[in-house]
Design an enzyme around this catalytic site. Structure first.
Site, short mmCIF file in Angstrom:
data_model
loop_
_atom_site.label_atom_id
_atom_site.label_comp_id
_atom_site.label_asym_id
_atom_site.label_seq_id
_atom_site.Cartn_x
_atom_site.Cartn_y
_atom_site.Cartn_z
NE ARG A 124 2.70 -20.52 -20.44
CZ ARG A 124 2.36 -19.28 -20.11
NH1 ARG A 124 1.43 -18.64 -20.81
NH2 ARG A 124 2.94 -18.68 -19.10
CD GLN A 167 0.26 -16.95 -14.83
OE1 GLN A 167 0.53 -18.13 -15.09
NE2 GLN A 167 0.15 -16.02 -15.76
CG ASP A 314 5.32 -10.78 -18.38
OD1 ASP A 314 5.77 -11.94 -18.40
OD2 ASP A 314 4.22 -10.49 -17.87
CE LYS A 341 6.82 -15.99 -17.47
NZ LYS A 341 5.77 -15.90 -16.46
C1 S3P Z 1 1.03 -12.88 -14.40
C2 S3P Z 1 2.14 -13.35 -13.79
C3 S3P Z 1 3.39 -13.67 -14.50
C4 S3P Z 1 3.45 -13.00 -15.86
C5 S3P Z 1 2.17 -13.14 -16.62
C6 S3P Z 1 1.00 -12.56 -15.84
C7 S3P Z 1 -0.18 -12.65 -13.58
O1 S3P Z 1 3.44 -15.06 -14.70
O2 S3P Z 1 4.53 -13.52 -16.61
O3 S3P Z 1 2.28 -12.46 -17.86
O4 S3P Z 1 -1.13 -11.99 -14.06
O5 S3P Z 1 -0.22 -13.14 -12.45
P1 S3P Z 1 3.99 -16.04 -13.54
O6 S3P Z 1 3.19 -15.75 -12.37
O7 S3P Z 1 3.78 -17.44 -14.01
O8 S3P Z 1 5.44 -15.70 -13.41
#
Ligand code: S3P
Length: 435
Positions: A124, A167, A314, A341
């Site tokens: 990733r 994230q 998700d 993902k």
């Molecule tokens: C998450 C943010 C999402 C999500 C992941 C959990 C988080 O990812 O898909 O399952 O806890 O901040 P991204 O921020 O990369 O979109």
């Protein structure tokens, strides 16, 4: 091959469940407890899935004291003496663990860590966090895991993120707490705002304007108590199952209803499914309620695009399963993120649904699904992706014949009691085959 689960067609159901606790919130609660000024935080009803265990193990290696008091309580002490020996941290399957920890470690002078993970996580993209963190002065290497990071004195930045990713946003904000000056992140669409809500509830001064959020460096908080609400992303599987089985009704108790996560409820309503919400209260700025989903006879097709995408990112795999039974053309676009993902979810969902008899065309940034089409049992490999395993288990519940889900153990990363809940709700107990 790991564990294989065999699912068969089930009927309508009426049930009430407490879905597993929210994964994003459990990660944050653990991490924010570890970086509190002092004291021991009490996390009630944390998610016991493997992803959050990875976070706990990493924090323990960095110097936090963890007490797993019971299945319903974990205590995490603020790190007073950071481990200054170079450490290797195993983030398992969890992107949130790796990306948010990098944000924390970027400004932790004296700490050097190498963060790795399983086969899926190792593919990733990490450039999306190392780019802004490097601009802040962090020393970070690795376009894909393992990522090595050495804490530095940081400077603030104003960062325009190319992706709507909580994230990325959270990593930059966490680093921003350690930087001199004001750090701002702007994203193309609003991603889940759990970090911002928890910061505010913990007393951090934060400014939010449109899709931008700013934080001043030098702020911290005291230890806290937090009860983790249920995860709407996990509830999504049985919400979709209820929608797929006319005559069904399911109530989710104590569900997290943060508006940046409730896109699935908007889509269900567009499909024609009734979603009744009974508001309960608030846990550290996170709205919580009981939600009842009632099936209907005719399912309308839907469009997922633009700002809606991060609000249900998700849930797209299971919504694609639901689309196979909607009457007409469903379009999912602006969802290129699905390709990075735990698996390339556009490819894996399209291939699996086609194998089961659905009419699906993958596109660069989504899928076009024409329904309704009957589904037939098939062998589907989760390929280490929990949401793929669970989405196809729901597809199996309306398919003729048996569906074999390979590498079904991946499901434990976010929903350890999924097979049990599936049996409890649908009356069909999945058969477990351990390889
Ligand atoms: C998450 C943010 C999402 C999500 C992941 C959990 C988080 O990812 O898909 O399952 O806890 O901040 P991204 O921020 O990369 O979109």
């Amino acid at each position: 091959m790991g564990q294989k689960l065999i699912f068969t067609r089930s009927g309508a159901f009426r049930a009430e469940i407490r879905p597993p606790s929210d994964k994003s919130l459990t990660h944050r609660a653990y991490m924010f407890a570890a970086i509190a000024r002092n004291g021991t935080s009490v996390i009630l009803d944390p998610l016991k899935g493997e992803d959050c265990e990875s976070t706990l193990n990493c924090l323990e290696k960095l110097g936090a004291k963890i007490e797993r008091v019971s299945d319903h309580e974990t205590r995490v002490s603020a790190i007073q003496n950071w481990n200054t020996n170079p450490v290797t941290l195993d983030c398992g399957n969890s992107g949130t663990t790796m990306r948010l920890l990098c944000g924390i470690l970027a400004g932790q002078v004296g700490v050097t860590a190498t963060l790795g993970g399983d086969e899926s996580l190792s593919k990733r993209p990490m450039g999306r966090i190392s780019a802004p963190l490097s601009l802040m002065g962090a020393r970070i290497t690795g376009a894909t895991p393992p990522v090595t990071i050495q804490g530095q004195k940081l400077k603030s930045i104003s960062y325009e993120s190319p992706v709507a990713s909580a994230q990325v946003k959270s990593a930059v904000l966490l680093a921003g707490l350690k930087a001199e000056g004001t750090t701002t992140v702007t994203e193309p669409a609003l991603s889940r705002d759990h970090t911002e809500r928890m910061f505010i509830a913990l007393g951090v001064d934060l400014e939010q304007k449109g899709n931008s959020v700013s934080v001043d460096g030098g702020q911290s908080w005291e230890s806290f108590t937090f009860r983790v609400p249920g995860d709407i992303s996990s509830a999504a599987f049985f919400a979709a199952a209820a929608a797929l089985h006319p005559g069904s009704q399911v109530t989710f108790k104590h569900l997290g209803l943060n508006p940046s996560r409730t896109g699935i409820l908007d889509v269900l309503e567009r499909i024609g499914i009734r979603c009744d919400i009974e508001d309960l209260d608030d846990e550290l700025g996170e709205p919580v309620g009981n939600v009842t989903i009632k099936s209907t006879e005719r399912l309308n097709p839907f469009v997922i695009e633009g700002d809606l995408v991060p609000r249900l990112i998700d849930e797209i795999p299971v919504l694609a399963v639901l689309a196979t039974q909607c009457d007409g053309e469903t379009i999912i676009r602006d969802a290129r993120e699905l390709r990075v993902k735990e698996t390339d979810r556009i490819a894996v969902v399209s291939d699996g649904l086609k194998k089961m008899g659905a009419n699906v065309t993958p596109t660069e940034d989504g899928m076009i699904i024409n329904g309704p089409t009957p589904l037939y049992g098939a062998t589907i490999d989760s390929a280490g992706d929990h949401r793929i395993g669970m989405s196809f288990a729901i597809a199996a519940s309306i398919a003729e014949g048996e569906t074999n889900i390979l590498n079904a153990d991946a499901i434990h990363s976010s929903y350890p009691e999924f097979a049990e809940h599936f049996a409890q709700l649908t009356g069909q107990t999945p058969q477990v085959v351990n390889a």
